[in-house]
Design a protein around this motif. Structure first.
Motif, PDB file in Angstrom:
ATOM      1  N   ASN A 121       0.871  -1.219   0.155  1.00  0.00           N
ATOM      2  CA  ASN A 121       0.088  -0.069   0.008  1.00  0.00           C
ATOM      3  C   ASN A 121       1.004   1.280  -0.016  1.00  0.00           C
ATOM      4  O   ASN A 121       0.457   2.286   0.565  1.00  0.00           O
ATOM      5  N   ALA A 122       2.082   1.284  -0.319  1.00  0.00           N
ATOM      6  CA  ALA A 122       3.070   2.625  -0.780  1.00  0.00           C
ATOM      7  C   ALA A 122       3.364   2.640  -1.999  1.00  0.00           C
ATOM      8  O   ALA A 122       3.405   1.766  -2.931  1.00  0.00           O
ATOM      9  N   ARG A 123       3.458   3.920  -2.274  1.00  0.00           N
ATOM     10  CA  ARG A 123       3.764   4.613  -3.744  1.00  0.00           C
ATOM     11  C   ARG A 123       4.745   5.267  -3.792  1.00  0.00           C
ATOM     12  O   ARG A 123       4.563   6.364  -2.863  1.00  0.00           O
ATOM     13  N   LEU A 124       5.763   5.466  -4.635  1.00  0.00           N
ATOM     14  CA  LEU A 124       6.481   6.451  -4.956  1.00  0.00           C
ATOM     15  C   LEU A 124       6.038   7.143  -6.126  1.00  0.00           C
ATOM     16  O   LEU A 124       6.283   6.443  -7.201  1.00  0.00           O
ATOM     17  N   LEU A 125       5.602   8.436  -6.189  1.00  0.00           N
ATOM     18  CA  LEU A 125       5.068   8.742  -7.317  1.00  0.00           C
ATOM     19  C   LEU A 125       5.665   9.872  -8.387  1.00  0.00           C
ATOM     20  O   LEU A 125       5.622   9.731  -9.596  1.00  0.00           O
ATOM     21  N   ALA A 126       6.456  10.747  -7.683  1.00  0.00           N
ATOM     22  CA  ALA A 126       7.036  11.681  -8.663  1.00  0.00           C
ATOM     23  C   ALA A 126       8.386  12.169  -7.853  1.00  0.00           C
ATOM     24  O   ALA A 126       8.345  12.101  -6.730  1.00  0.00           O
ATOM     25  N   SER A 127       9.243  12.929  -8.754  1.00  0.00           N
ATOM     26  CA  SER A 127      10.578  13.212  -8.104  1.00  0.00           C
ATOM     27  C   SER A 127      10.889  14.470  -8.809  1.00  0.00           C
ATOM     28  O   SER A 127      10.692  14.791 -10.073  1.00  0.00           O
ATOM     29  N   THR A 128      11.544  15.452  -7.878  1.00  0.00           N
ATOM     30  CA  THR A 128      12.050  16.761  -8.541  1.00  0.00           C
ATOM     31  C   THR A 128      13.569  16.813  -8.618  1.00  0.00           C
ATOM     32  O   THR A 128      14.215  17.408  -9.107  1.00  0.00           O
ATOM     33  N   SER A 130      15.643  16.249  -6.089  1.00  0.00           N
ATOM     34  CA  SER A 130      16.185  16.297  -4.744  1.00  0.00           C
ATOM     35  C   SER A 130      14.946  15.824  -3.754  1.00  0.00           C
ATOM     36  O   SER A 130      15.133  15.596  -2.388  1.00  0.00           O
ATOM     37  N   GLU A 131      13.779  15.693  -4.105  1.00  0.00           N
ATOM     38  CA  GLU A 131      12.565  15.110  -3.339  1.00  0.00           C
ATOM     39  C   GLU A 131      12.024  14.411  -4.221  1.00  0.00           C
ATOM     40  O   GLU A 131      12.196  14.137  -5.454  1.00  0.00           O
ATOM     41  N   VAL A 132      11.303  13.303  -3.306  1.00  0.00           N
ATOM     42  CA  VAL A 132      10.485  12.103  -4.025  1.00  0.00           C
ATOM     43  C   VAL A 132       9.159  12.364  -3.369  1.00  0.00           C
ATOM     44  O   VAL A 132       9.099  12.121  -2.209  1.00  0.00           O
ATOM     45  N   PHE A 133       8.016  12.285  -3.994  1.00  0.00           N
ATOM     46  CA  PHE A 133       6.759  12.356  -3.585  1.00  0.00           C
ATOM     47  C   PHE A 133       5.888  11.097  -3.333  1.00  0.00           C
ATOM     48  O   PHE A 133       6.020  10.386  -4.349  1.00  0.00           O
ATOM     49  N   GLY A 134       5.580  10.725  -2.129  1.00  0.00           N
ATOM     50  CA  GLY A 134       4.771   9.400  -2.037  1.00  0.00           C
ATOM     51  C   GLY A 134       3.745   9.535  -1.350  1.00  0.00           C
ATOM     52  O   GLY A 134       3.378  10.527  -0.964  1.00  0.00           O
ATOM     53  N   ALA A 135       3.166   8.232  -1.191  1.00  0.00           N
ATOM     54  CA  ALA A 135       1.823   8.230  -0.413  1.00  0.00           C
ATOM     55  C   ALA A 135       1.735   6.753   0.049  1.00  0.00           C
ATOM     56  O   ALA A 135       2.344   5.900  -0.693  1.00  0.00           O
ATOM     57  N   TYR A 136       1.114   6.379   1.102  1.00  0.00           N
ATOM     58  CA  TYR A 136       1.049   5.104   1.521  1.00  0.00           C
ATOM     59  C   TYR A 136      -0.194   5.077   2.724  1.00  0.00           C
ATOM     60  O   TYR A 136      -0.704   6.138   3.153  1.00  0.00           O
ATOM     61  N   LEU A 137      -0.842   3.801   2.640  1.00  0.00           N
ATOM     62  CA  LEU A 137      -1.834   3.666   3.564  1.00  0.00           C
ATOM     63  C   LEU A 137      -1.127   3.239   4.902  1.00  0.00           C
ATOM     64  O   LEU A 137      -0.684   1.847   4.810  1.00  0.00           O
ATOM     65  N   PRO A 138      -1.473   3.820   5.972  1.00  0.00           N
ATOM     66  CA  PRO A 138      -0.950   3.372   7.277  1.00  0.00           C
ATOM     67  C   PRO A 138      -1.724   2.003   7.738  1.00  0.00           C
ATOM     68  O   PRO A 138      -2.774   1.983   7.460  1.00  0.00           O
ATOM     69  N   ASP A 139      -0.733   0.929   8.179  1.00  0.00           N
ATOM     70  CA  ASP A 139      -1.252  -0.334   8.590  1.00  0.00           C
ATOM     71  C   ASP A 139      -0.409  -0.732   9.526  1.00  0.00           C
ATOM     72  O   ASP A 139       0.542  -0.130  10.135  1.00  0.00           O
ATOM     73  N   ASP A 140      -0.718  -1.819  10.319  1.00  0.00           N
ATOM     74  CA  ASP A 140      -0.228  -2.415  11.202  1.00  0.00           C
ATOM     75  C   ASP A 140       1.051  -3.276  11.143  1.00  0.00           C
ATOM     76  O   ASP A 140       1.640  -3.829  11.847  1.00  0.00           O
ATOM     77  N   ARG A 141       1.525  -3.319   9.852  1.00  0.00           N
ATOM     78  CA  ARG A 141       2.500  -3.810   9.577  1.00  0.00           C
ATOM     79  C   ARG A 141       3.960  -3.238   9.742  1.00  0.00           C
ATOM     80  O   ARG A 141       5.005  -3.619   9.351  1.00  0.00           O
ATOM     81  N   GLY A 142       3.933  -2.174  10.104  1.00  0.00           N
ATOM     82  CA  GLY A 142       5.052  -1.342  10.603  1.00  0.00           C
ATOM     83  C   GLY A 142       5.711  -0.583   9.387  1.00  0.00           C
ATOM     84  O   GLY A 142       5.080  -0.139   8.312  1.00  0.00           O
ATOM     85  N   PRO A 143       7.041  -0.496   9.501  1.00  0.00           N
ATOM     86  CA  PRO A 143       7.860   0.612   8.472  1.00  0.00           C
ATOM     87  C   PRO A 143       8.014  -0.231   7.158  1.00  0.00           C
ATOM     88  O   PRO A 143       8.969  -0.221   6.382  1.00  0.00           O
ATOM     89  N   MET A 144       7.062  -0.855   6.328  1.00  0.00           N
ATOM     90  CA  MET A 144       7.183  -1.585   4.956  1.00  0.00           C
ATOM     91  C   MET A 144       7.453  -0.299   3.984  1.00  0.00           C
ATOM     92  O   MET A 144       8.205  -0.481   2.980  1.00  0.00           O
ATOM     93  N   PHE A 145       6.988   0.868   4.186  1.00  0.00           N
ATOM     94  CA  PHE A 145       7.209   1.805   3.244  1.00  0.00           C
ATOM     95  C   PHE A 145       8.588   2.296   3.372  1.00  0.00           C
ATOM     96  O   PHE A 145       9.284   2.701   2.258  1.00  0.00           O
ATOM     97  N   MET A 146       9.225   2.283   4.613  1.00  0.00           N
ATOM     98  CA  MET A 146      10.712   2.706   4.464  1.00  0.00           C
ATOM     99  C   MET A 146      11.532   1.762   3.825  1.00  0.00           C
ATOM    100  O   MET A 146      12.385   2.346   3.163  1.00  0.00           O
TER     101      MET A 146
END
Length: 171
Positions: A121-128, A130-146
């Motif tokens: 449930n994590a997405r990296l969408l766009a980049s400048t 020097s930054e990357v813009f993303g989104a994720y759905l918080p859940d109880d699996r912990g730091p999957m997005f990291m």
């Protein structure tokens, strides 16, 4: 004088006190220093210098004042405001329950990042660059997005929610 935001990697209430971080930044010669939240966000003013110089000054001051330093990524507050106002999430029609994040890269990536990247449930969408813009759905699996961020961008990064970055740019 210019306004900057320093995002410190790995700061938590367990390993750094905000008043001590504020004093370290003041010792570096920065003015009108404010810390926000307890995740290592420091807003300050100083005469225009490159972010490399500001990052080094901040890290050296933390080492001298605190006996340790945290990886520091600095951005001009005006740059952050412009990035947010451009609404980099708009093209993706994200559901409101997804938490928007910004990944700050210490240095631009040397290779092209094929975006979007999605995992669970994590997405990296766009980049400048020097930054990357993303989104994720918080859940109880912990730091999957990291894990997704570090695989795509490396470990010399730090991440903040869009709301945190908004607060920092207005401080």
């Amino acid at each position: 004088m210019h306004r900057y935001v320093a995002f410190l990697r790995g700061v938590s209430p367990m390993n750094a006190k905000m008043p001590e971080l504020k004093r370290a930044f003041e010792a570096a010669g920065f003015q009108d220093v404010r810390t926000l939240l307890s995740s290592g966000n420091v807003v300050f003013s100083t005469r225009g210098q490159t972010v490399d110089v500001l990052e080094k000054r901040a890290e050296e001051a933390m080492k001298a004042e605190l006996g340790r330093h945290f990886g520091t990524i600095v951005r001009p507050a005006s740059y952050l405001r412009q990035s947010i106002e451009s609404d980099p999430y708009a093209p993706f029609n994200l559901p409101p329950e997804l938490k928007r994040i910004i990944v700050f890269l210490r240095r631009p990536l040397e290779t092209h990042l094929p975006l979007p990247i999605e995992r669970d449930n994590a997405r990296l969408l766009a980049s400048t660059g020097s930054e990357v813009f993303g989104a994720y759905l918080p859940d109880d699996r912990g730091p999957m997005f990291m894990a997704l961020i570090e695989r795509a961008c490396g470990s010399d990064v730090t991440t903040r929610t869009l709301e945190t970055v908004r607060k920092c740019t207005s401080a």
